[in-house]
Design an enzyme around this catalytic site. Structure first.
Site, PDB file in Angstrom:
ATOM      1  CG  ASN A 193       2.573   0.336   3.831  1.00 58.09           C
ATOM      2  OD1 ASN A 193       2.307  -0.796   3.421  1.00 58.09           O
ATOM      3  ND2 ASN A 193       3.795   0.829   3.833  1.00 58.09           N
ATOM      4  N   GLY A 194       0.840  -1.875   5.834  1.00 57.34           N
ATOM      5  CA  GLY A 194       1.437  -2.911   6.681  1.00 57.34           C
ATOM      6  C   GLY A 194       0.354  -3.804   7.242  1.00 57.34           C
ATOM      7  CD  GLU A 226       8.325 -10.087 -12.025  1.00 55.88           C
ATOM      8  OE1 GLU A 226       7.900  -9.909 -10.885  1.00 55.88           O
ATOM      9  OE2 GLU A 226       9.494  -9.834 -12.345  1.00 55.88           O
ATOM     10  CD  GLU A 254      15.389 -11.405 -12.655  1.00 52.37           C
ATOM     11  OE1 GLU A 254      15.123 -12.107 -11.660  1.00 52.37           O
ATOM     12  OE2 GLU A 254      14.843 -10.301 -12.862  1.00 52.37           O
ATOM     13  CE  LYS A 295      10.105  -1.650  -8.023  1.00 47.04           C
ATOM     14  NZ  LYS A 295      10.691  -2.538  -9.036  1.00 47.04           N
ATOM     15  CB  CYS A 324      -0.930   0.105   1.210  1.00 43.19           C
ATOM     16  SG  CYS A 324      -1.950  -1.335   1.459  1.00 43.19           S
ATOM     17  NE  ARG A 329       4.320   1.723  -0.628  1.00 38.03           N
ATOM     18  CZ  ARG A 329       5.347   1.103  -0.041  1.00 38.03           C
ATOM     19  NH1 ARG A 329       6.527   1.166  -0.605  1.00 38.03           N
ATOM     20  NH2 ARG A 329       5.200   0.472   1.081  1.00 38.03           N
ATOM     21  CE  LYS A 381      11.609  -9.193 -13.847  1.00 42.99           C
ATOM     22  NZ  LYS A 381      12.534  -9.077 -12.767  1.00 42.99           N
ATOM     23  CG  HIS A 389      19.678 -35.388 -13.027  1.00 40.65           C
ATOM     24  ND1 HIS A 389      20.220 -36.651 -12.934  1.00 40.65           N
ATOM     25  CD2 HIS A 389      20.706 -34.545 -13.309  1.00 40.65           C
ATOM     26  CE1 HIS A 389      21.524 -36.576 -13.127  1.00 40.65           C
ATOM     27  NE2 HIS A 389      21.842 -35.309 -13.360  1.00 40.65           N
ATOM     28  CD1 TRP A 423      -0.892  -5.672  -3.954  1.00 41.25           C
ATOM     29  CD2 TRP A 423      -0.461  -6.503  -1.930  1.00 41.25           C
ATOM     30  NE1 TRP A 423      -0.477  -6.966  -4.109  1.00 41.25           N
ATOM     31  CE2 TRP A 423      -0.201  -7.503  -2.898  1.00 41.25           C
ATOM     32  CE3 TRP A 423      -0.254  -6.806  -0.588  1.00 41.25           C
ATOM     33  CZ2 TRP A 423       0.251  -8.773  -2.561  1.00 41.25           C
ATOM     34  CZ3 TRP A 423       0.196  -8.081  -0.257  1.00 41.25           C
ATOM     35  CH2 TRP A 423       0.443  -9.044  -1.240  1.00 41.25           C
TER      36      TRP A 423
HETATM   37  C1  F6R Z   1      10.555  -9.219  -9.443  1.00 40.62           C
HETATM   38  C2  F6R Z   1      10.634  -8.398  -8.263  1.00 40.62           C
HETATM   39  C3  F6R Z   1      10.605  -9.067  -6.925  1.00 40.62           C
HETATM   40  C4  F6R Z   1      11.564  -8.347  -5.974  1.00 40.62           C
HETATM   41  C5  F6R Z   1      11.417  -8.897  -4.545  1.00 40.62           C
HETATM   42  C6  F6R Z   1      12.403  -8.236  -3.589  1.00 40.62           C
HETATM   43  O1  F6R Z   1      10.635  -8.447 -10.596  1.00 40.62           O
HETATM   44  O2  F6R Z   1      10.712  -7.218  -8.354  1.00 40.62           O
HETATM   45  O3  F6R Z   1      10.924 -10.413  -7.021  1.00 40.62           O
HETATM   46  O4  F6R Z   1      12.871  -8.506  -6.435  1.00 40.62           O
HETATM   47  O5  F6R Z   1      10.116  -8.675  -4.083  1.00 40.62           O
HETATM   48  O6  F6R Z   1      12.226  -6.865  -3.527  1.00 40.62           O
HETATM   49  P1  F6R Z   1      13.350  -5.933  -2.922  1.00 40.62           P
HETATM   50  O7  F6R Z   1      14.513  -5.989  -3.819  1.00 40.62           O
HETATM   51  O8  F6R Z   1      12.731  -4.563  -2.862  1.00 40.62           O
HETATM   52  O9  F6R Z   1      13.679  -6.463  -1.566  1.00 40.62           O
END
Ligand code: F6R
Length: 614
Positions: free
Chosen positions: A104-105, A494, A487, A609, A2, A27, A491, A510, A78
């Site tokens: 937020n939280g 997501e 990675e 995010k 949030c 967020r 990407k 395996h 969120w």
């Molecule tokens: C994927 C992504 C997430 C963050 C993860 C950690 O694109 O952004 O997997 O990498 O939530 O976030 P931080 O780096 O802010 O601790």
């Protein structure tokens, strides 16, 4: 999760609140809402629930209310407790309708508190954990507290990581906010003062920014900003240096933030390297608060992180081990703290977190500290909670990243971790200064190489467009190619919502190879690193089973390209730096496929995010 914002002052405006929420949407964007005090006596609330269109709806609704107000707060949600409904959207009120709060939280003990408050006659209108805070404030105000002490008292009752912002019609020009392990900053501008979850929300509106520490209460009025601890003792404000300009926080001509951020990577890598080597050819990490003696004593390193940040740590592990000969263990943050890790004062625990606010990583670092380890955080956000708590911090200088899928912060994280590896090797005398200098020169060559990859954008876009009907993707690589594969798959998952898996190429036989058939597309990370030949053999294994193969190869390496159906080229670099370059075509592929599928790349479904819940 949030985003929260508040403003007060002669020039406080709905436009600022709603624009600020727009910049906080990364967020969370399940719903949006504002509450403002107009005519110094009337608390008005608007809430909009329309997913990513919530803010546009809120903007429309706000035309129906008085745009001039004394104090106002806003929230973009969120959801964690309570479904996505208007009743659960913030701001939340107490029973009297005089107090409004955004949060937020998570209030971990909200069930007990709710039961007590309900038994005492409070009427709840939502299923959120947040609403208990409004009712607690109501109680304290009834008992004679002012809003500031009510917030302090409530915070001592609330368990969990959170930031809250409250307003009260009986004190119509004041905003009171408090945080604990969740982001919150304060800003002052021309006849308007703000609180917000982060700096970009109020960039261009505030000109001076201040930190709020954990369990500190900030009281913001049109004339002043005051900071207190929970016992009411006044504290000194400490400024945050903000070098970002507004332009850095908006899309800058790109279709979306994600593509802007992918294309910013040569700059973000360059900035991360700036000033890190002194004229004597030594790596300098000026935010390093650990003594050289401490670093010389270390006999083990842990790297903890989540998602993309974890993958950056995984890439760096190879370089750290190779250059320092220190063993590096890698852990997903949410696993580390619960597995009784073997950590002591000779262990360095490196937390990798773009936001510096991810609760899982923050908790892992806290656990490491309790166990006596030395802690270092690699973060993109100055003054973030983790940056302040750790013994040392290394900033990635990538600028604000708004797109939910991390791109430029990932490559900057790898570069920062490589710098750290070189620094450790230097202070522990594992590498000669000349060797450090040679590798640093290779690092400095990365930005133009990144630009070369970005020039192949059109080709990658057309390949992605040709694959809109593919239902399954696999990414395989060995050694550094393995985290790159993970990675690439993350990407794609997501933002395209398609099944995508990353595997160490040698592991396919395996088990996972059973899934390979003509419907699968396999990306083979086959740049010329140490295990190139073995990787090529593994790629052949999937090719003969009918998969369509896209190769990631070094520019001009026809021997590798010819093995695949298609190939994306990246310039050659030092094998331990390859993770920075090899991932970029995969970011571009995921981006273009997602756009071709009609998805919102900046706000993928179900994601936020910054993940400030466990
Ligand atoms: C994927 C992504 C997430 C963050 C993860 C950690 O694109 O952004 O997997 O990498 O939530 O976030 P931080 O780096 O802010 O601790």
């Amino acid at each position: 999760m949030c985003g929260i914002i508040g403003s007060t002052g002669k020039k406080a405006s709905l436009i600022d609140l709603i624009e600020g929420l727009g910049r906080l949407e990364y967020r969370g964007y399940d719903s949006a809402g504002i509450a403002v005090i107009s005519d110094l006596s009337k608390l008005e609330r608007l809430r909009a629930v329309d997913g990513t269109a919530s803010l546009a709806l809120l903007d429309e609704l706000s035309k129906g209310i008085n745009g001039v107000y004394s104090a106002g707060i806003g929230h973009t949600r969120w959801a964690t407790h309570g479904r996505v409904t208007t009743e659960n959207a913030h701001p939340h009120f107490d029973c009297t309708g005089n107090i409004a709060i955004v949060h937020n939280g998570i209030v971990e003990n909200f069930r007990e508190l709710k039961e007590e408050l309900a038994n005492a006659g409070h009427v709840f209108t939502s299923q959120t954990d947040t609403e208990v805070i409004a009712h607690l404030l109501e109680n304290y105000l009834k008992e004679g507290a002012n809003l500031t002490s009510a917030v302090s008292l409530a915070m001592t009752q609330l368990r969990g990581a959170m930031a809250i912002v409250a307003i009260d019609v009986n004190d119509p020009q004041t905003i009171v906010a408090c945080k604990r392990m969740a982001p919150l900053i304060v800003g002052s501008g021309n006849e308007v003062n703000f609180v917000a979850s982060d700096v970009p929300a109020i960039l261009g509106k505030a000109d001076t920014f201040y930190q709020v520490g954990d369990n500190q209460v900030v009281v913001v009025s049109p004339e002043e900003i005051s900071l207190y601890d929970l016992s009411g003792n006044q504290l000194e404000l400490s400024k945050i240096d903000v070098e970002w300009d507004l332009d850095a926080a908006v899309r800058g001509g790109f279709h979306d933030f994600m593509s802007k951020e992918i294309f910013e990577q040569s700059n973000s890598v360059r900035d991360t390297l700036l000033g890190r080597m002194n004229p004597d050819g030594e790596i300098i990490l000026d935010e390093m608060r650990l003594k050289i003696d401490d670093l010389q004593e270390i006999n083990k390193i842990f790297i903890v992180g989540c998602g993309t940040s974890y993958h950056a740590g995984m890439v760096a592990k190879y370089a750290i081990e190779h250059w320092t000969r220190l063993p590096v263990e890698l852990d997903i943050s949410s696993e580390f703290r619960y597995r009784d890790p073997v950590v002591d004062s000779q262990t360095l625990v490196i937390g990798v977190s773009q936001s510096g606010e991810t609760l899982d990583t923050m908790a892992a670092m806290h656990e490491a500290s309790l166990l006596g380890a030395k802690t270092l955080v690699v973060s993109n956000v100055m003054g973030s909670s983790m940056a302040r708590a750790a013994d040392a911090v290394l900033y990635t200088r990538a600028g604000p990243e708004i797109g939910v899928a991390a791109t430029k912060t990932h490559t900057s994280q790898i570069v920062a971790l490589l710098l750290l590896a070189l620094y450790l090797a230097q202070v522990r005398h594992n590498l000669q200064l000349s060797e450090v200098g040679e590798i640093f020169s290779e690092l400095q060559l990365l930005p133009p190489k990144i630009d070369q990859i970005l020039e192949t954008n059109d080709k990658i876009a057309s390949v992605a467009q040709s694959m809109v009907d593919v239902k399954r993707f696999y990414f395989i690589g060995r050694q550094i190619g393995y985290p790159v594969a993970l990675e690439g798959a993350l990407k794609l998952k997501e933002i395209s919502y398609l099944p995508a898996e990353g595997y160490p190429a040698g592991e396919l036989k395996h088990g996972p190879i059973a899934m390979i058939d003509a419907d699968a597309v396999v990306f083979g990370i086959a740049t010329r690193t140490r295990l190139w030949e073995k990787t090529i053999s593994n790629i052949e294994e999937v090719k003969v089973r009918g998969a369509k193969v896209v190769m990631i190869v070094n520019s001009g390496d026809d021997a590798s390209s010819s093995l695949g159906d298609l190939a994306f080229e990246v310039p050659q670099t030092h094998p331990l730096l390859a993770g920075v370059l090899d991932v970029i075509p995969l970011q571009l592929f995921a981006y273009h496929l997602s756009i071709a599928l009609g998805n919102d790349v900046d706000r993928p479904r179900n994601l936020a995010k910054t993940v400030t819940v466990e």
